[in-house]
Design a protein around this motif. Structure first.
Motif, PDB file in Angstrom:
ATOM      1  N   SER A 107       8.165  -0.091  -9.227  1.00 23.73           N
ATOM      2  CA  SER A 107       7.391  -1.193  -8.656  1.00 23.73           C
ATOM      3  C   SER A 107       7.162  -1.021  -7.159  1.00 23.73           C
ATOM      4  CB  SER A 107       8.114  -2.517  -8.925  1.00 23.73           C
ATOM      5  OG  SER A 107       7.354  -3.608  -8.460  1.00 23.73           O
ATOM      6  N   THR A 108       8.216  -0.623  -6.429  1.00 27.58           N
ATOM      7  CA  THR A 108       8.083  -0.482  -4.983  1.00 27.58           C
ATOM      8  C   THR A 108       7.199   0.706  -4.618  1.00 27.58           C
ATOM      9  OG1 THR A 108      10.287  -1.452  -4.712  1.00 27.58           O
ATOM     10  CG2 THR A 108       9.372  -0.274  -2.823  1.00 27.58           C
ATOM     11  N   ALA A 109       7.344   1.803  -5.347  1.00 30.53           N
ATOM     12  CA  ALA A 109       6.491   2.958  -5.081  1.00 30.53           C
ATOM     13  C   ALA A 109       5.029   2.636  -5.381  1.00 30.53           C
ATOM     14  CB  ALA A 109       6.952   4.150  -5.919  1.00 30.53           C
ATOM     15  N   GLU A 110       4.803   1.864  -6.425  1.00 31.88           N
ATOM     16  CA  GLU A 110       3.442   1.445  -6.765  1.00 31.88           C
ATOM     17  C   GLU A 110       2.842   0.610  -5.635  1.00 31.88           C
ATOM     18  OE1 GLU A 110       2.318  -1.805  -9.905  1.00 31.88           O
ATOM     19  OE2 GLU A 110       2.587   0.099 -10.961  1.00 31.88           O
ATOM     20  N   LEU A 111       3.648  -0.299  -5.070  1.00 35.32           N
ATOM     21  CA  LEU A 111       3.134  -1.114  -3.965  1.00 35.32           C
ATOM     22  C   LEU A 111       2.887  -0.256  -2.729  1.00 35.32           C
ATOM     23  CD1 LEU A 111       2.367  -3.926  -2.907  1.00 35.32           C
ATOM     24  CD2 LEU A 111       4.686  -4.093  -2.005  1.00 35.32           C
ATOM     25  N   ALA A 112       3.772   0.707  -2.462  1.00 33.51           N
ATOM     26  CA  ALA A 112       3.570   1.587  -1.314  1.00 33.51           C
ATOM     27  C   ALA A 112       2.217   2.290  -1.406  1.00 33.51           C
ATOM     28  CB  ALA A 112       4.694   2.607  -1.212  1.00 33.51           C
ATOM     29  N   LEU A 113       1.913   2.814  -2.595  1.00 34.05           N
ATOM     30  CA  LEU A 113       0.625   3.482  -2.772  1.00 34.05           C
ATOM     31  C   LEU A 113      -0.528   2.495  -2.627  1.00 34.05           C
ATOM     32  CD1 LEU A 113      -0.798   6.146  -3.460  1.00 34.05           C
ATOM     33  CD2 LEU A 113      -0.659   5.479  -5.861  1.00 34.05           C
ATOM     34  N   THR A 114      -0.346   1.289  -3.162  1.00 36.71           N
ATOM     35  CA  THR A 114      -1.374   0.252  -3.030  1.00 36.71           C
ATOM     36  C   THR A 114      -1.657  -0.054  -1.565  1.00 36.71           C
ATOM     37  OG1 THR A 114      -0.720  -0.743  -5.143  1.00 36.71           O
ATOM     38  CG2 THR A 114      -1.956  -2.136  -3.614  1.00 36.71           C
ATOM     39  N   LEU A 115      -0.612  -0.217  -0.779  1.00 31.48           N
ATOM     40  CA  LEU A 115      -0.777  -0.530   0.643  1.00 31.48           C
ATOM     41  C   LEU A 115      -1.463   0.612   1.386  1.00 31.48           C
ATOM     42  CD1 LEU A 115       2.652  -2.242   1.409  1.00 31.48           C
ATOM     43  CD2 LEU A 115       0.425  -3.341   1.296  1.00 31.48           C
ATOM     44  N   ILE A 116      -1.070   1.843   1.069  1.00 34.14           N
ATOM     45  CA  ILE A 116      -1.697   2.996   1.733  1.00 34.14           C
ATOM     46  C   ILE A 116      -3.195   3.016   1.453  1.00 34.14           C
ATOM     47  CG2 ILE A 116      -1.842   5.510   1.785  1.00 34.14           C
ATOM     48  CD1 ILE A 116       1.183   5.541   1.098  1.00 34.14           C
ATOM     49  N   LEU A 117      -3.551   2.918   0.184  1.00 35.73           N
ATOM     50  CA  LEU A 117      -4.962   2.993  -0.192  1.00 35.73           C
ATOM     51  C   LEU A 117      -5.747   1.797   0.344  1.00 35.73           C
ATOM     52  CD1 LEU A 117      -4.555   4.215  -3.876  1.00 35.73           C
ATOM     53  CD2 LEU A 117      -5.462   5.544  -1.955  1.00 35.73           C
ATOM     54  N   ALA A 118      -5.172   0.610   0.232  1.00 34.80           N
ATOM     55  CA  ALA A 118      -5.878  -0.588   0.695  1.00 34.80           C
ATOM     56  C   ALA A 118      -6.105  -0.553   2.198  1.00 34.80           C
ATOM     57  CB  ALA A 118      -5.093  -1.842   0.310  1.00 34.80           C
ATOM     58  N   ALA A 119      -5.109  -0.084   2.941  1.00 33.84           N
ATOM     59  CA  ALA A 119      -5.247  -0.039   4.396  1.00 33.84           C
ATOM     60  C   ALA A 119      -6.230   1.051   4.817  1.00 33.84           C
ATOM     61  CB  ALA A 119      -3.887   0.189   5.046  1.00 33.84           C
ATOM     62  N   LEU A 120      -6.121   2.239   4.214  1.00 39.32           N
ATOM     63  CA  LEU A 120      -7.018   3.324   4.600  1.00 39.32           C
ATOM     64  C   LEU A 120      -8.469   2.996   4.266  1.00 39.32           C
ATOM     65  CD1 LEU A 120      -5.014   6.507   3.524  1.00 39.32           C
ATOM     66  CD2 LEU A 120      -5.413   5.708   5.848  1.00 39.32           C
ATOM     67  N   ARG A 121      -8.704   2.462   3.078  1.00 44.29           N
ATOM     68  CA  ARG A 121     -10.069   2.171   2.644  1.00 44.29           C
ATOM     69  C   ARG A 121     -10.563   0.797   3.108  1.00 44.29           C
ATOM     70  NH1 ARG A 121     -11.759   6.222  -1.008  1.00 44.29           N
ATOM     71  NH2 ARG A 121     -13.812   5.300  -0.599  1.00 44.29           N
ATOM     72  N   ASP A 122      -9.727   0.088   3.885  1.00 44.00           N
ATOM     73  CA  ASP A 122     -10.082  -1.210   4.469  1.00 44.00           C
ATOM     74  C   ASP A 122     -10.478  -2.229   3.407  1.00 44.00           C
ATOM     75  OD1 ASP A 122     -10.393  -3.118   6.449  1.00 44.00           O
ATOM     76  OD2 ASP A 122     -12.493  -2.593   6.830  1.00 44.00           O
ATOM     77  N   ILE A 123      -9.684  -2.332   2.356  1.00 43.36           N
ATOM     78  CA  ILE A 123      -9.931  -3.345   1.336  1.00 43.36           C
ATOM     79  C   ILE A 123      -9.893  -4.760   1.924  1.00 43.36           C
ATOM     80  CG2 ILE A 123      -9.129  -4.301  -0.859  1.00 43.36           C
ATOM     81  CD1 ILE A 123     -10.497  -1.518  -1.008  1.00 43.36           C
ATOM     82  N   PRO A 124      -8.942  -5.081   2.857  1.00 40.62           N
ATOM     83  CA  PRO A 124      -8.994  -6.426   3.447  1.00 40.62           C
ATOM     84  C   PRO A 124     -10.333  -6.728   4.119  1.00 40.62           C
ATOM     85  CG  PRO A 124      -6.898  -5.396   3.933  1.00 40.62           C
ATOM     86  CD  PRO A 124      -7.753  -4.329   3.334  1.00 40.62           C
ATOM     87  N   GLY A 125     -10.922  -5.743   4.795  1.00 44.55           N
ATOM     88  CA  GLY A 125     -12.219  -5.956   5.423  1.00 44.55           C
ATOM     89  C   GLY A 125     -13.306  -6.231   4.409  1.00 44.55           C
ATOM     90  N   PHE A 126     -13.272  -5.517   3.279  1.00 45.98           N
ATOM     91  CA  PHE A 126     -14.269  -5.748   2.241  1.00 45.98           C
ATOM     92  C   PHE A 126     -14.089  -7.125   1.594  1.00 45.98           C
ATOM     93  CE2 PHE A 126     -14.316  -0.936   1.966  1.00 45.98           C
ATOM     94  CZ  PHE A 126     -15.540  -0.815   2.598  1.00 45.98           C
ATOM     95  N   VAL A 127     -12.832  -7.563   1.470  1.00 45.91           N
ATOM     96  CA  VAL A 127     -12.585  -8.899   0.915  1.00 45.91           C
ATOM     97  C   VAL A 127     -13.153  -9.966   1.851  1.00 45.91           C
ATOM     98  CG1 VAL A 127     -10.799 -10.580   0.307  1.00 45.91           C
ATOM     99  CG2 VAL A 127     -10.588  -8.207  -0.451  1.00 45.91           C
ATOM    100  N   ARG A 128     -12.944  -9.781   3.156  1.00 47.96           N
ATOM    101  CA  ARG A 128     -13.507 -10.748   4.106  1.00 47.96           C
ATOM    102  C   ARG A 128     -15.032 -10.746   4.050  1.00 47.96           C
ATOM    103  NH1 ARG A 128      -8.750  -9.237   7.098  1.00 47.96           N
ATOM    104  NH2 ARG A 128      -9.777  -7.404   7.976  1.00 47.96           N
ATOM    105  N   SER A 129     -15.626  -9.560   3.897  1.00 49.70           N
ATOM    106  CA  SER A 129     -17.083  -9.489   3.775  1.00 49.70           C
ATOM    107  C   SER A 129     -17.550 -10.181   2.506  1.00 49.70           C
ATOM    108  CB  SER A 129     -17.535  -8.024   3.774  1.00 49.70           C
ATOM    109  OG  SER A 129     -17.277  -7.420   5.021  1.00 49.70           O
TER     110      SER A 129
END
Length: 325
Positions: A107-129
């Motif tokens: 579970s923790t490794a899965e979240l680590a990968l999620t955070l890496i990908l979300a931060a690099l690809r700027d998923i939070p920015g796309f959600v705000r858009s």
């Protein structure tokens, strides 16, 4: 390891789950359900095996220990045991503190990968858009061809590398307290960090919180990270100096993805909430659908060993030993 006499005198097992929900528990114990409620389920002095409630905080978890005069095992459901260390001096000599190594790896490794990908690809920015109804295509960094440095290479660090393997990283570098060789390659000692940090595009913190790692990621550590690098913390908040990190975030030189913070919970209005380039999740590396079946399996295996008088897994400290109490 419990003797027959000890199991007769004190044979209660305190579980944070109803015992009927865990199949295959060994006979010979009285199972009590306690999940940090105000009232104890029985006399703590009769408890032989105490399973610490999950995510209930140190104060609640430590509360029964002074009265558990015959406890033989204290089993956490977390990999980190820093919240229980103050209780070692209250445990009878020889009582063992066990962690949950392996329970949260997936579970923790899965979240680590999620955070890496979300931060690099700027998923939070796309959600705000999306919230604003705005279509804003742009180039974003990929994980492919990046160099990843994992600081803390135990079972969780290894599980993170498992999940990085298909993403075509340029390289994965491993750091732990002591150097060793693995089938994947060398694990560097902490003393090599200064030389390794400037080469990493992504730095993942997966180390336990100890006196040696508290404040490890301070001003010097952060200053050695390359411009534009991403810091990911799925370990413990106090490993990072929050003020030093804020300075780097506010300057725009570094980015961060944090599942843990210092302080924690992060209070409303804290500047970290609104710092540029930061993604925050509320310490959810372990709590997922993967938790419960693995927790039940761990408890069944540990209690079976305890009932048979066999050595337990994951013993991290023994009360009364030098340096432990």
């Amino acid at each position: 390891m419990a003797t027959a006499e000890q199991r007769t005198d004190a044979n209660d097992v305190w579980l944070p789950f109803p015992p009927g929900e865990i199949e295959g528990l060994p006979d010979g114990f009285r199972y009590r359900h306690w999940d940090a409620g105000p009232d104890f389920p029985a006399d703590p002095a009769r408890c032989a095996f105490y399973v610490v409630p999950y995510m209930k905080g140190a104060e609640a978890s430590l509360r029964p220990l002074p009265r558990m005069s015959r406890v033989r095992v204290v089993q956490t459901l977390t990999a980190g045991i820093e919240h229980m260390l103050p209780g070692l001096s209250q445990m009878p000599p020889g009582a063992q503190l066990c962690n949950a190594r392996g329970l949260h790896d997936a579970s923790t490794a899965e979240l680590a990968l999620t955070l890496i990908l979300a931060a690099l690809r700027d998923i939070p920015g796309f959600v705000r858009s999306q919230d604003a109804g705005e279509w804003r295509p742009d180039f974003r960094p990929a994980l492919a061809d990046k160099s990843v440095l994992i600081v803390g290479y135990g079972s969780i660090g290894s599980a993170i590398e498992d999940r990085l393997t298909p993403f075509e990283c340029a390289r994965v570098v491993r750091v732990a307290r002591t150097a060793r060789d693995t089938v994947r390659g060398p694990v560097h000692p902490l003393s090599d960090l200064s030389a390794l940090l400037p080469t990493a595009d992504v730095v993942v913190l997966a180390a336990p919180l100890t006196e040696g790692t508290r404040g490890l990621v301070g001003g010097d550590f952060l200053a050695r990270m390359k411009d534009g690098a991403l810091l990911v913390n799925i370990a413990r908040g106090p490993i990072v100096d929050t003020q030093a990190l804020l300075g780097e975030l506010e300057s725009g030189r570094l980015r961060a993805a944090l599942d843990v913070t210092d302080p924690e919970p992060l209070p409303a209005g804290h500047p970290l909430w609104h710092a540029p380039g930061v993604l925050i999740t509320p310490h959810v590396g372990g709590p997922s659908s993967a938790f419960l079946p693995r927790a039940k399996r761990l408890l069944r295996e540990q209690l079976t060993l305890f009932a048979a008088g066999e050595p337990l897994r994951n013993v991290v400290a023994t009360a009364g030993e030098s340096g432990c109490a």
